[in-house]
Scaffold this motif. Structure first.
Motif, PDB file in Angstrom:
ATOM      1  N   LEU A  51       0.814  -1.217   0.000  1.00 56.26           N
ATOM      2  CA  LEU A  51       0.000   0.000   0.000  1.00 56.26           C
ATOM      3  C   LEU A  51       0.849   1.268   0.000  1.00 56.26           C
ATOM      4  N   GLN A  52       2.118   1.146   0.331  1.00 55.02           N
ATOM      5  CA  GLN A  52       2.984   2.328   0.309  1.00 55.02           C
ATOM      6  C   GLN A  52       3.366   2.717  -1.117  1.00 55.02           C
ATOM      7  N   TYR A  53       3.088   1.834  -2.075  1.00 53.47           N
ATOM      8  CA  TYR A  53       3.417   2.119  -3.469  1.00 53.47           C
ATOM      9  C   TYR A  53       2.178   2.657  -4.186  1.00 53.47           C
ATOM     10  N   LYS A  54       2.265   3.849  -4.720  1.00 56.32           N
ATOM     11  CA  LYS A  54       1.099   4.508  -5.309  1.00 56.32           C
ATOM     12  C   LYS A  54       0.642   3.873  -6.616  1.00 56.32           C
ATOM     13  N   ASN A  55       1.489   3.027  -7.216  1.00 54.46           N
ATOM     14  CA  ASN A  55       1.101   2.411  -8.485  1.00 54.46           C
ATOM     15  C   ASN A  55       0.345   1.099  -8.300  1.00 54.46           C
ATOM     16  N   PHE A  56       0.172   0.647  -7.037  1.00 52.28           N
ATOM     17  CA  PHE A  56      -0.565  -0.597  -6.794  1.00 52.28           C
ATOM     18  C   PHE A  56      -2.073  -0.346  -6.841  1.00 52.28           C
ATOM     19  N   LYS A 111       8.298 -10.945  -3.389  1.00 52.49           N
ATOM     20  CA  LYS A 111       8.602  -9.803  -2.523  1.00 52.49           C
ATOM     21  C   LYS A 111       9.860  -9.102  -3.040  1.00 52.49           C
ATOM     22  N   LEU A 112       9.704  -7.824  -3.397  1.00 48.61           N
ATOM     23  CA  LEU A 112      10.840  -7.037  -3.882  1.00 48.61           C
ATOM     24  C   LEU A 112      11.125  -5.890  -2.918  1.00 48.61           C
ATOM     25  N   PRO A 113      12.377  -5.494  -2.779  1.00 48.56           N
ATOM     26  CA  PRO A 113      12.688  -4.324  -1.949  1.00 48.56           C
ATOM     27  C   PRO A 113      12.128  -3.056  -2.595  1.00 48.56           C
ATOM     28  N   LYS A 114      11.965  -2.023  -1.787  1.00 50.40           N
ATOM     29  CA  LYS A 114      11.357  -0.784  -2.270  1.00 50.40           C
ATOM     30  C   LYS A 114      12.104  -0.210  -3.470  1.00 50.40           C
ATOM     31  N   SER A 115      13.412  -0.364  -3.479  1.00 48.07           N
ATOM     32  CA  SER A 115      14.216   0.189  -4.577  1.00 48.07           C
ATOM     33  C   SER A 115      13.909  -0.483  -5.919  1.00 48.07           C
ATOM     34  N   LEU A 116      13.320  -1.686  -5.869  1.00 48.06           N
ATOM     35  CA  LEU A 116      12.992  -2.412  -7.105  1.00 48.06           C
ATOM     36  C   LEU A 116      11.482  -2.505  -7.343  1.00 48.06           C
ATOM     37  N   ALA A 117      10.712  -1.695  -6.619  1.00 47.87           N
ATOM     38  CA  ALA A 117       9.248  -1.772  -6.715  1.00 47.87           C
ATOM     39  C   ALA A 117       8.742  -1.506  -8.127  1.00 47.87           C
ATOM     40  N   PHE A 118       9.498  -0.733  -8.909  1.00 52.24           N
ATOM     41  CA  PHE A 118       9.066  -0.423 -10.275  1.00 52.24           C
ATOM     42  C   PHE A 118       8.967  -1.686 -11.136  1.00 52.24           C
ATOM     43  N   LEU A 119       9.648  -2.747 -10.720  1.00 50.68           N
ATOM     44  CA  LEU A 119       9.635  -3.988 -11.496  1.00 50.68           C
ATOM     45  C   LEU A 119       8.313  -4.746 -11.389  1.00 50.68           C
ATOM     46  N   TYR A 120       7.468  -4.346 -10.442  1.00 46.99           N
ATOM     47  CA  TYR A 120       6.183  -5.038 -10.300  1.00 46.99           C
ATOM     48  C   TYR A 120       5.314  -4.891 -11.555  1.00 46.99           C
ATOM     49  N   SER A 121       5.540  -3.838 -12.319  1.00 47.74           N
ATOM     50  CA  SER A 121       4.789  -3.666 -13.567  1.00 47.74           C
ATOM     51  C   SER A 121       5.180  -4.716 -14.601  1.00 47.74           C
ATOM     52  N   LEU A 122       6.336  -5.346 -14.402  1.00 47.70           N
ATOM     53  CA  LEU A 122       6.759  -6.452 -15.268  1.00 47.70           C
ATOM     54  C   LEU A 122       6.407  -7.802 -14.648  1.00 47.70           C
ATOM     55  N   VAL A 123       6.434  -7.846 -13.324  1.00 48.44           N
ATOM     56  CA  VAL A 123       6.066  -9.085 -12.631  1.00 48.44           C
ATOM     57  C   VAL A 123       4.608  -9.436 -12.927  1.00 48.44           C
ATOM     58  N   ARG A 124       3.754  -8.405 -12.982  1.00 50.64           N
ATOM     59  CA  ARG A 124       2.323  -8.661 -13.172  1.00 50.64           C
ATOM     60  C   ARG A 124       2.011  -9.400 -14.476  1.00 50.64           C
ATOM     61  N   PRO A 125       2.436  -8.903 -15.650  1.00 50.61           N
ATOM     62  CA  PRO A 125       2.104  -9.659 -16.870  1.00 50.61           C
ATOM     63  C   PRO A 125       2.701 -11.065 -16.861  1.00 50.61           C
ATOM     64  N   TYR A 126       3.887 -11.208 -16.271  1.00 42.97           N
ATOM     65  CA  TYR A 126       4.493 -12.546 -16.185  1.00 42.97           C
ATOM     66  C   TYR A 126       3.597 -13.476 -15.364  1.00 42.97           C
ATOM     67  N   ARG A 127       3.142 -12.997 -14.190  1.00 42.58           N
ATOM     68  CA  ARG A 127       2.296 -13.839 -13.340  1.00 42.58           C
ATOM     69  C   ARG A 127       0.984 -14.181 -14.032  1.00 42.58           C
ATOM     70  N   LEU A 128       0.391 -13.189 -14.713  1.00 40.42           N
ATOM     71  CA  LEU A 128      -0.887 -13.419 -15.393  1.00 40.42           C
ATOM     72  C   LEU A 128      -0.760 -14.475 -16.484  1.00 40.42           C
ATOM     73  N   PHE A 129       0.307 -14.405 -17.262  1.00 42.63           N
ATOM     74  CA  PHE A 129       0.473 -15.375 -18.343  1.00 42.63           C
ATOM     75  C   PHE A 129       0.780 -16.769 -17.796  1.00 42.63           C
ATOM     76  N   VAL A 130       1.539 -16.846 -16.720  1.00 45.38           N
ATOM     77  CA  VAL A 130       1.799 -18.142 -16.082  1.00 45.38           C
ATOM     78  C   VAL A 130       0.484 -18.744 -15.589  1.00 45.38           C
ATOM     79  N   GLU A 131      -0.338 -17.912 -14.934  1.00 44.21           N
ATOM     80  CA  GLU A 131      -1.637 -18.371 -14.432  1.00 44.21           C
ATOM     81  C   GLU A 131      -2.527 -18.833 -15.574  1.00 44.21           C
ATOM     82  N   TYR A 132      -2.515 -18.072 -16.670  1.00 42.60           N
ATOM     83  CA  TYR A 132      -3.358 -18.397 -17.824  1.00 42.60           C
ATOM     84  C   TYR A 132      -2.959 -19.743 -18.432  1.00 42.60           C
ATOM     85  N   PHE A 133      -1.665 -19.938 -18.667  1.00 39.49           N
ATOM     86  CA  PHE A 133      -1.222 -21.181 -19.313  1.00 39.49           C
ATOM     87  C   PHE A 133      -1.359 -22.383 -18.379  1.00 39.49           C
ATOM     88  N   ASN A 134      -1.192 -22.159 -17.086  1.00 38.20           N
ATOM     89  CA  ASN A 134      -1.402 -23.256 -16.134  1.00 38.20           C
ATOM     90  C   ASN A 134      -2.860 -23.697 -16.115  1.00 38.20           C
TER      91      ASN A 134
END
Length: 409
Positions: free
Chosen positions: A178-183, A382-405
């Motif tokens: 919740l501390q990240y405004k892009n969530f 779980k990523l450190p705050k300094s790498l929080a911007f990477l969550y925008s890439l983690v999301r499509p990866y997780r979605l596609f993994v979930e979809y194909f599974n």
């Protein structure tokens, strides 16, 4: 419910031609015509799985209507334990609805005395406006639409009434994302506060936008327009502001669509609003839908209300929808969501984006959904705050993994 329901997976397929579903559809209305009455009486005399009926009714939020019509038409045909369970559920539901309505009127009166304009939507006003009966629509909280400039004053007023906001420190300890405004779950995107009154067990959803930020371009009925175009309706002897009939119809179609119509109560809301308010200005509805590029959203909601619940929609509109291949395709996807299982997250976004006719709007919506991280991404990695911007890439990866599974199952 006092009856113990079977441990059936809530997402397991529900066959449309099951008599239990036919009975639920027949009862999912406040006014039952003679033909439907005969059908209900015939269905209750079949060898029904009553436990399944209760489970499906509860899943779709339609127990109040189910009990209302069965009690009125054929109470003696219902097994005594099932009838008792339905009756107890209904009575508890009525008490809860009356409590929430009284609380809403109290809060609105305080707001009025403090020059705060608020529009309650969903909840008691929807039950009253669409169903013409506070007891027939199930709701669990209060939703209020207010101007953002009034939010600080409202926080003070609600706090004085015993309502609380979650402690920011405690919230971040429990939900660090919740501390990240892009969530997605952040206040900046949700544009709302959730208040809780722990003693009364009442929740208030305070919003200063009709949609979350990422849906800005998807449903363009803005706050000022809705307030200026609102009308007064009677609720518990008081006059309460509510969306105009036409705006409410558009909103209900949008709300059901963004959830892929996975619960029948949302279809029922559309049908009841139409059936109980014949003064709806259909030309105004269609013009507004065209103006904000919500024609497919409106058409899909109208078709579902007609096809499933025989809503009293003008014949010219129905004739057009019957020939509309895109609407018919969208309806088939919706039926799978209602009667089988809600779509996986990625398929959900594909479905919703297809409701827009403008390709650029479709792409913007889909890419926004694909890159806006949520609590699921935080739990996934779980990523450190300094790498929080990477969550925008983690999301499509997780979605596609979930979809194909899901395709492997």
């Amino acid at each position: 419910m006092t009856t113990t329901l079977t441990k059936k997976d809530i997402n397991s397929p529900l066959i449309v031609n099951q008599p239990e579903i036919e009975l639920l559809l027949c009862c999912a209305r406040s006014q039952v015509d003679e033909q439907t009455k005969v059908k209900i009486k015939n269905l209750v005399n079949q060898d029904l799985n009553w436990e399944l009926l209760l489970e499906i009714g509860e899943r779709h939020g339609l127990i109040p209507l189910l009990f209302y019509n069965l009690n009125k038409l054929c109470p003696q045909a219902i097994p005594s334990n099932i009838f008792s369970s339905l009756e107890q559920y209904f009575q508890a539901h009525v008490r809860r609805n009356l409590l929430l309505t009284a609380e809403l009127l109290k809060i609105l009166d305080i707001f009025k005395n403090n020059n705060i304009q608020a529009i309650p939507f969903k909840g008691p006003t929807l039950a009253n406006y669409a169903y013409k009966n506070l007891t027939l629509r199930q709701f669990c909280d209060l939703d209020l639409l207010v101007r953002e400039r009034d939010v600080p004053k409202i926080i003070n007023l609600l706090t004085s009434l015993g309502y609380e906001l979650p402690s920011p420190i405690a919230e971040i300890e429990q939900k660090p994302y919740l501390q990240y405004k892009n969530f997605l779950e952040s206040k900046e995107i949700q544009r709302k506060y959730d208040f809780i009154h722990s003693q009364k067990q009442i929740a208030i959803d305070l919003q200063w936008s009709i949609t979350e930020k990422r849906l800005n371009d998807f449903f363009k009925l803005d706050l000022e327009y809705l307030i200026n175009n609102s009308q007064l309706t009677s609720l518990g002897g008081a006059k309460v502001a509510q969306f105009s009939l036409e705006d409410l119809l558009l909103y209900l179609c949008f709300h059901g669509s963004k959830h892929c119509w996975s619960e029948l109560k949302w279809v029922c809301d559309v049908a009841e609003l139409i059936n109980n308010n014949p003064e709806i200005d259909w030309q105004k509805v269609e013009a507004q839908a065209q103006k904000i590029d919500c024609e497919k959203i409106l058409e899909l909601g109208l078709w579902l209300a007609y096809d499933l619940l025989q809503a009293n929609i003008p014949k010219s509109i129905i004739a057009s929808l019957e020939k509309n291949l895109r609407v018919q395709w969208l309806a088939q996807q919706s039926y799978r969501s209602i009667f089988e299982r809600p779509p996986e997250e990625l398929n959900k976004y594909i479905f919703i984006s297809s409701l827009k006719s403008n390709i650029s709007t479709q792409l913007v919506y889909f890419l926004t959904m694909l890159t806006t991280p949520t609590a699921k991404e935080w739990n996934y990695l779980k990523l450190p705050k300094s790498l929080a911007f990477l969550y925008s890439l983690v999301r499509p990866y997780r979605l596609f993994v979930e979809y194909f599974n899901s395709k492997k199952i």
